[in-house]
Design an enzyme around this catalytic site. Structure first.
Site, mmCIF file in Angstrom:
data_model
loop_
_atom_site.group_PDB
_atom_site.id
_atom_site.type_symbol
_atom_site.label_atom_id
_atom_site.label_comp_id
_atom_site.label_asym_id
_atom_site.label_seq_id
_atom_site.Cartn_x
_atom_site.Cartn_y
_atom_site.Cartn_z
ATOM 1 N NE ARG A 1 -4.223 -1.434 0.151
ATOM 2 C CZ ARG A 1 -4.335 -2.488 -0.669
ATOM 3 N NH1 ARG A 1 -3.395 -2.746 -1.560
ATOM 4 N NH2 ARG A 1 -5.413 -3.257 -0.627
ATOM 5 C CG HIS B 1 -3.062 -0.751 -6.895
ATOM 6 N ND1 HIS B 1 -3.454 -0.093 -5.769
ATOM 7 C CD2 HIS B 1 -3.182 -2.082 -6.593
ATOM 8 C CE1 HIS B 1 -3.814 -0.959 -4.833
ATOM 9 N NE2 HIS B 1 -3.652 -2.182 -5.323
HETATM 10 P P1 NDP Z 1 -1.804 -11.690 4.955
HETATM 11 O O1 NDP Z 1 -2.763 -11.186 5.962
HETATM 12 O O2 NDP Z 1 -1.944 -13.090 4.489
HETATM 13 O O3 NDP Z 1 -0.301 -11.518 5.481
HETATM 14 C C1 NDP Z 1 0.116 -10.408 6.179
HETATM 15 C C2 NDP Z 1 1.521 -10.638 6.699
HETATM 16 O O4 NDP Z 1 1.986 -9.419 7.297
HETATM 17 C C3 NDP Z 1 1.577 -11.714 7.787
HETATM 18 O O5 NDP Z 1 2.753 -12.464 7.671
HETATM 19 C C4 NDP Z 1 1.602 -10.882 9.074
HETATM 20 O O6 NDP Z 1 2.246 -11.526 10.176
HETATM 21 C C5 NDP Z 1 2.429 -9.701 8.629
HETATM 22 N N1 NDP Z 1 2.184 -8.548 9.489
HETATM 23 C C6 NDP Z 1 1.035 -7.870 9.703
HETATM 24 N N2 NDP Z 1 1.219 -6.884 10.592
HETATM 25 C C7 NDP Z 1 2.514 -6.943 10.968
HETATM 26 C C8 NDP Z 1 3.311 -6.223 11.882
HETATM 27 N N3 NDP Z 1 2.807 -5.209 12.604
HETATM 28 N N4 NDP Z 1 4.590 -6.569 12.031
HETATM 29 C C9 NDP Z 1 5.130 -7.601 11.335
HETATM 30 N N5 NDP Z 1 4.411 -8.333 10.428
HETATM 31 C C10 NDP Z 1 3.134 -8.007 10.252
HETATM 32 O O7 NDP Z 1 -1.888 -10.682 3.710
HETATM 33 P P2 NDP Z 1 -1.597 -10.986 2.172
HETATM 34 O O8 NDP Z 1 -0.263 -11.597 2.063
HETATM 35 O O9 NDP Z 1 -2.745 -11.696 1.560
HETATM 36 O O10 NDP Z 1 -1.606 -9.496 1.561
HETATM 37 C C11 NDP Z 1 -0.714 -8.507 2.014
HETATM 38 C C12 NDP Z 1 -1.090 -7.153 1.425
HETATM 39 O O11 NDP Z 1 -0.733 -7.069 0.047
HETATM 40 C C13 NDP Z 1 -2.580 -6.807 1.414
HETATM 41 O O12 NDP Z 1 -3.025 -6.405 2.691
HETATM 42 C C14 NDP Z 1 -2.641 -5.700 0.390
HETATM 43 O O13 NDP Z 1 -2.469 -4.455 1.021
HETATM 44 C C15 NDP Z 1 -1.458 -5.984 -0.537
HETATM 45 N N6 NDP Z 1 -1.894 -6.356 -1.879
HETATM 46 C C16 NDP Z 1 -1.491 -5.588 -2.950
HETATM 47 C C17 NDP Z 1 -1.864 -5.916 -4.223
HETATM 48 C C18 NDP Z 1 -1.401 -5.137 -5.400
HETATM 49 O O14 NDP Z 1 -1.881 -5.375 -6.520
HETATM 50 N N7 NDP Z 1 -0.474 -4.223 -5.246
HETATM 51 C C19 NDP Z 1 -2.700 -7.100 -4.496
HETATM 52 C C20 NDP Z 1 -3.031 -7.852 -3.306
HETATM 53 C C21 NDP Z 1 -2.641 -7.473 -2.058
HETATM 54 P P3 NDP Z 1 1.656 -12.895 10.808
HETATM 55 O O15 NDP Z 1 1.876 -13.948 9.746
HETATM 56 O O16 NDP Z 1 2.471 -13.122 12.004
HETATM 57 O O17 NDP Z 1 0.195 -12.638 11.049
HETATM 58 C C1 OXD Z 2 -5.764 -5.977 -3.055
HETATM 59 C C2 OXD Z 2 -5.237 -5.069 -4.073
HETATM 60 O O1 OXD Z 2 -5.696 -5.676 -1.854
HETATM 61 O O2 OXD Z 2 -5.459 -5.320 -5.276
HETATM 62 O O3 OXD Z 2 -6.257 -7.044 -3.444
HETATM 63 O O4 OXD Z 2 -4.573 -4.097 -3.740
#
Ligand code: NDP
Ligand code: OXD
Length: 309
Positions: free
Chosen positions: A224, A272
């Site tokens: 993000r 994006h």
């Molecule tokens: P998940 O919820 O599966 O994974 C999130 C990860 O971040 C987990 O490993 C979590 O730790 C870690 N995390 C969260 N908060 C913290 C913190 N404070 N400190 C350390 N680690 C942290 O999310 P996804 O992998 O599915 O997606 C991640 C992000 O990617 C989405 O939220 C979105 O914003 C972005 N995205 C962007 C896209 C694009 O086209 N650019 C498309 C899709 C997604 P733990 O495992 O310990 O819970």
């Molecule tokens: C998502 C994205 O969060 O596309 O899926 O950014």
């Protein structure tokens, strides 16, 4: 049962076609022709305007059209008592890993330098490490970060990741919690951000954290825009603390025409698109969760609003 579809970016026509083909019982209503608000049971949404979900009095379940849910949890009027599910689609995970692998390889193989040389018609060989000598760090080892980490590992990179809880992933170094962040940063020649946007992760890519990376490190942000303090990145590029950045997400989207990132020689901008939602693969996943809800079975990929993801 009525499902409302509302998105600022996804194609309503494609979604309506997929959902009606796969479900004979759901009454699909596409914003703004939603009829009686009191009849809406389910809301499938991307960036609904704040207060909109609260205006649906009999809403039962909120389904995010994306993996991230910051677009929902930021709504001060969000009906927090309702269950929220996010999208986890293996095709989207593959797409994100393709993006990450592409950009890490671009940075690793000095693509920006060779493009600049081509502009100048300069034929010159630059030093090149091999993948095993290149340390890549991934912020976030969730659905997307884990898969990207494994695929980079398969290419031979020296990969480590950071998450809230410690992970055990073959051949991938795990760092966890606030205390584990400096060590992850200190070893990351290429840093990839795949974190959810929460109160804890907002502005995590800032002057202080960028300074902890090895001199000349590169950044990929596909999570993000608000994870990054854009002015701090520009300053770090100017001082050559950061040598290059690939950015898919921004504070203001679309990126304003006058933004310095557009013309910066060491910044790659994509609009994006790292992993977008595909109705053909995502609709069955969404309908599966609705059927689970109707049957009283546990929901998949439920969001914890208190945790923020
Ligand atoms: P998940 O919820 O599966 O994974 C999130 C990860 O971040 C987990 O490993 C979590 O730790 C870690 N995390 C969260 N908060 C913290 C913190 N404070 N400190 C350390 N680690 C942290 O999310 P996804 O992998 O599915 O997606 C991640 C992000 O990617 C989405 O939220 C979105 O914003 C972005 N995205 C962007 C896209 C694009 O086209 N650019 C498309 C899709 C997604 P733990 O495992 O310990 O819970
Ligand atoms: C998502 C994205 O969060 O596309 O899926 O950014």
């Amino acid at each position: 049962m009525a499902l409302l579809f509302r998105s600022t970016v996804d194609s309503a026509a494609r979604w309506r076609a997929q959902l009606t083909t796969l479900s004979q019982t759901l009454d699909i209503r596409v914003w703004p022709e939603i009829g009686d608000r009191a009849a809406i049971d389910y809301a499938l949404v991307w960036r609904p305007e704040p207060g909109f979900l609260a205006s649906l009095p009999n809403l039962k379940l909120i389904l995010s059209l994306g993996a991230g849910v910051d677009h929902l949890l930021g709504d001060p009027l969000l009906p927090r008592h309702l269950p929220i599910v996010r999208l986890v689609d293996p095709h989207m995970t593959d797409a994100m890993s393709e993006y990450v692998v592409l950009q890490v390889l671009r940075l690793h193989r000095r693509d920006l330098d060779y493009r600049a040389q081509q502009e100048a018609r300069e034929w010159r060989e630059l030093d090149q490490k091999n993948a095993a000598e290149r340390r890549v760090g991934i912020l976030g080892l969730g659905e997307l970060g884990r898969d990207a980490a494994k695929k980079l590992k398969m290419l031979g990179f020296d990969v480590a990741g950071w998450s809230r809880s410690e992970k055990t992933l073959a051949g991938i170094e795990s760092h966890a919690g606030a205390g584990g962040l400096p060590a992850l940063l200190a070893r990351s020649e290429i840093l990839v951000c795949l974190l959810p946007l929460t109160a804890e992760t907002e502005a995590i890519l800032n002057a202080r954290t960028l300074a902890l990376l090895p001199k000349g490190a590169a950044l990929v942000n596909a999570a993000r825009g608000a994870h990054l303090v854009e002015a701090d990145l520009l300053a770090a590029l100017a001082s050559e603390q950061i040598s290059a950045a690939v950015l898919d997400v921004f504070n203001d989207e679309p990126l304003p025409a006058g933004h310095p990132f557009w013309h910066h020689p060491r910044v790659v901008v994509t609009p994006h698109v790292a992993a977008f939602t595909n109705p053909a693969t995502a609709a069955p996943i969404i309908l599966d969760n609705i059927r689970r809800f109707e049957a009283g079975h546990p929901l998949l990929n439920r969001v914890d609003p208190a945790r923020g993801y």
